[in-house]
Write an enzyme that holds these catalytic residues in place. Structure first.
Site, PDB file in Angstrom:
ATOM      1  N   PHE B  85       0.860  -1.178   0.000  1.00 51.47           N
ATOM      2  CA  PHE B  85       0.000   0.000   0.000  1.00 51.47           C
ATOM      3  C   PHE B  85       0.901   1.236   0.000  1.00 51.47           C
ATOM      4  O   PHE B  85       1.670   1.443   0.944  1.00 51.47           O
ATOM      5  CB  PHE B  85      -0.908  -0.005   1.235  1.00 51.47           C
ATOM      6  N   ALA B  86       0.811   2.005  -1.094  1.00 53.41           N
ATOM      7  CA  ALA B  86       1.686   3.188  -1.220  1.00 53.41           C
ATOM      8  C   ALA B  86       0.802   4.387  -1.537  1.00 53.41           C
ATOM      9  O   ALA B  86       0.649   4.782  -2.690  1.00 53.41           O
ATOM     10  CB  ALA B  86       2.727   2.968  -2.322  1.00 53.41           C
ATOM     11  N   GLY B  88      -0.483   8.452  -0.834  1.00 55.63           N
ATOM     12  CA  GLY B  88       0.075   9.768  -0.520  1.00 55.63           C
ATOM     13  C   GLY B  88       1.569   9.770  -0.799  1.00 55.63           C
ATOM     14  O   GLY B  88       2.028   9.312  -1.859  1.00 55.63           O
ATOM     15  N   LYS B  89       2.337  10.252   0.176  1.00 56.89           N
ATOM     16  CA  LYS B  89       3.785  10.373  -0.015  1.00 56.89           C
ATOM     17  C   LYS B  89       4.500   9.019   0.067  1.00 56.89           C
ATOM     18  O   LYS B  89       5.690   8.928  -0.214  1.00 56.89           O
ATOM     19  CB  LYS B  89       4.374  11.343   1.008  1.00 56.89           C
ATOM     20  N   HIS B 197       7.529  -9.284  15.772  1.00 57.76           N
ATOM     21  CA  HIS B 197       7.865  -7.862  15.730  1.00 57.76           C
ATOM     22  C   HIS B 197       9.234  -7.612  16.367  1.00 57.76           C
ATOM     23  O   HIS B 197       9.511  -8.111  17.458  1.00 57.76           O
ATOM     24  CB  HIS B 197       6.785  -7.075  16.472  1.00 57.76           C
ATOM     25  N   GLU B 267      -3.047  -3.885  13.109  1.00 60.23           N
ATOM     26  CA  GLU B 267      -2.039  -4.749  13.748  1.00 60.23           C
ATOM     27  C   GLU B 267      -2.600  -5.350  15.044  1.00 60.23           C
ATOM     28  O   GLU B 267      -2.318  -6.501  15.380  1.00 60.23           O
ATOM     29  CB  GLU B 267      -0.762  -3.950  14.040  1.00 60.23           C
TER      30      GLU B 267
END
Lengths: 336, 318
Positions: B85-86, B88-89, B197, B267
């Site tokens: 998922f990319a 906006g910036k 994690h 998450e």
């Protein structure tokens, strides 16, 4: 015209050479029209090619610690690797049935009482178990009190004069039993040797898609010295540069469907060998080892799960769960 | 009438039925909660622990033979779908992500990247290997990074339904703001895969940043927990990842309807799912590192790591 005939003959020869190499192992082909579920199941089936060169995995590392994972990431079940409470509660949610076959022919019926009584104390306690006892002397099957949810069926088969033949027939009988009954009646099946007893927990930590046990006699032996079948003429042939573990024929387990595949393939290979009057070094155990080398088990049981009473204890095997009892072969076998 | 005269009997019957109902409800509506020791990620000898207590392998360097495992999977003609998922910036992370993936990620196998973005024109043209494909999926923009994060489960679910069931065997959902520094191969494949994690693997379960409010569907009590899994990596068979995405999306909607947003968005919901639906394989923190963390002794190789970034510069909101 001569050229055409020559071309046909040449193609024929090439085809013949390609298909007739004696150690060629029959591997299942995948059809594009199979169901999605079968597709997923085939994804989980880990086939390994012939002739691949890689380091033999250790069962115990040089520092004396047990190795809990095979190099294809199948877990190796040792005491301390699993939490029994947790794993029991996971499987309790699933309402499973575990079928269990034993072969007690001729004098081997004498092992049934200890096998069954010790199983009732240790084997899948609290889960639904159905024993299938193959015997040629149903009258010698002892009446052992079974816990609730445990059942036993006696299956009468013809007698045999050779212990090797009894051993060899196990694959065919397992295959037939799965086809006739277990596909509909059980989730998992274990095929176990009857001349053994349970001394400790054997539980749902042993369940997996395809399960093999590491033979207690060879877990620190280099692969060239494994008692694999070494004659290329046999379907069970394994070259000395190959081999992961030496698996014991005394324990085969897994999902009914996957054990059926083992039994069927081994039975077919045994038939091919028999047609050429070849009997593999350790009968169906040799064929099982070939199968497991090229169709990796999804879970391995440490030698805790297959011991031999005559072996002294070792540091790394902290608990003996199932072990072949001491016996006088001359007294129990029909032949040498 | 007889019935009303026997009011006390009636009350007893009613009470009995209610109690039975409550017991049944309590029994079936909470998953079995039983106490068991929290598993370690690193053993007393300082080395990685290779199995979870339910016997799922934990993938560390040295536990697998790459030649063997590659040749096993090469027999299978598999396709691995991979979503990022990319928005906006975040499109600025795509180049490094994709270029480093081409060097390290399932090299030699068929991979199909699915890039979700609101700025398709910013997706860089990265040269892909043979058998690697990339599809750009345009989605609406958002003003809140939390909403972008929360929408990932729904989008993953829809993508699987619309395309992946027929086109891929395995799917991984990965964070885009990361790079590959080492091999990420077929040793990571299994029915349902989670990653440990990197920031919490030495902590006691009561300190895991699970969602702790009982009102949330993602709630986990402090006495429970196996590992803290990173939302940056979810993987497995298409069917099993679908089940995970669907369940998390449903629970996210229930929370949203009560105006609850879990502590770490999806998450938190992922962690709840993995606690009660155990993964069949775990990836060690080698497979999800953080460039801000120094490398400890037990981590022999860093394979995938979140890059340093200035959150103020790249997020649409604080």
């Amino acid at each position: 015209m001569t050229l055409v005939v020559f071309g046909i003959v040449l193609s024929g020869l090439i085809y013949l050479v390609y298909t007739s190499t004696s150690h060629r192992y029959k591997q299942p082909r995948f059809c594009h029209k199979i169901k999605k579920e079968d597709q997923e199941n085939s994804l989980l089936h880990l086939q390994s090619p012939y002739g691949l060169s890689y380091k033999q995995p250790s069962v115990v590392s040089p520092d004396g610690k047990v190795v809990p994972v095979a190099p294809w990431l199948a877990p190796v079940v040792w005491e301390g690797t699993f939490d029994p409470t947790l794993i029991d509660s996971i499987y309790k949610q699933q309402n499973i049935t575990i079928a269990t076959t034993v072969f007690a022919l001729g004098k081997y019926t004498q092992f049934l009482k200890d096998f069954l009584e010790s199983a009732e104390q240790n084997y899948f306690v609290g889960f639904r178990v159905h024993y299938y006892v193959f015997t040629d002397h149903p009258e010698n099957v002892p009446a052992v009190k079974l816990s609730e949810e445990h059942n036993l069926t006696v299956l009468t088969v013809p007698s045999s004069n050779r212990w090797q033949d009894i051993s060899l027939s196990r694959m065919a009988r397992l295959e037939k039993l799965i086809e006739s009954r277990l596909f509909n009646e059980a989730d998992y099946v274990f095929s176990l040797d009857v001349d053994s007893k349970f001394y400790g927990r054997w539980g749902v930590e042993t369940l997996g898609r395809l399960v093999g046990a590491i033979h207690p006699g060879y877990y620190q032996t280099p692969r060239e010295q494994f008692p694999y079948e070494r004659r290329p003429e046999s379907q069970a042939f394994i070259p000395s540069a190959e081999g992961d573990y030496y698996y014991g024929g005394a324990v085969i387990g897994g999902l009914v469907k996957d054990v059926h595949e083992v039994a069927k393939t081994c039975r077919e290979q045994l038939d091919i060998d028999a047609s050429k009057s070849i009997e593999a070094a350790w009968q169906e155990e040799s064929h099982l080892n070939k199968y497991f080398l090229y169709n990796k088990p999804s879970k391995l049981l440490s030698p805790e799960y297959l011991w031999q009473d005559f072996k002294p204890h070792t540091n790394e095997v902290k608990i003996i769960r199932y072990s072949q009892v001491i016996k006088n072969y001359a007294a129990v076998r029909p032949n040498k």
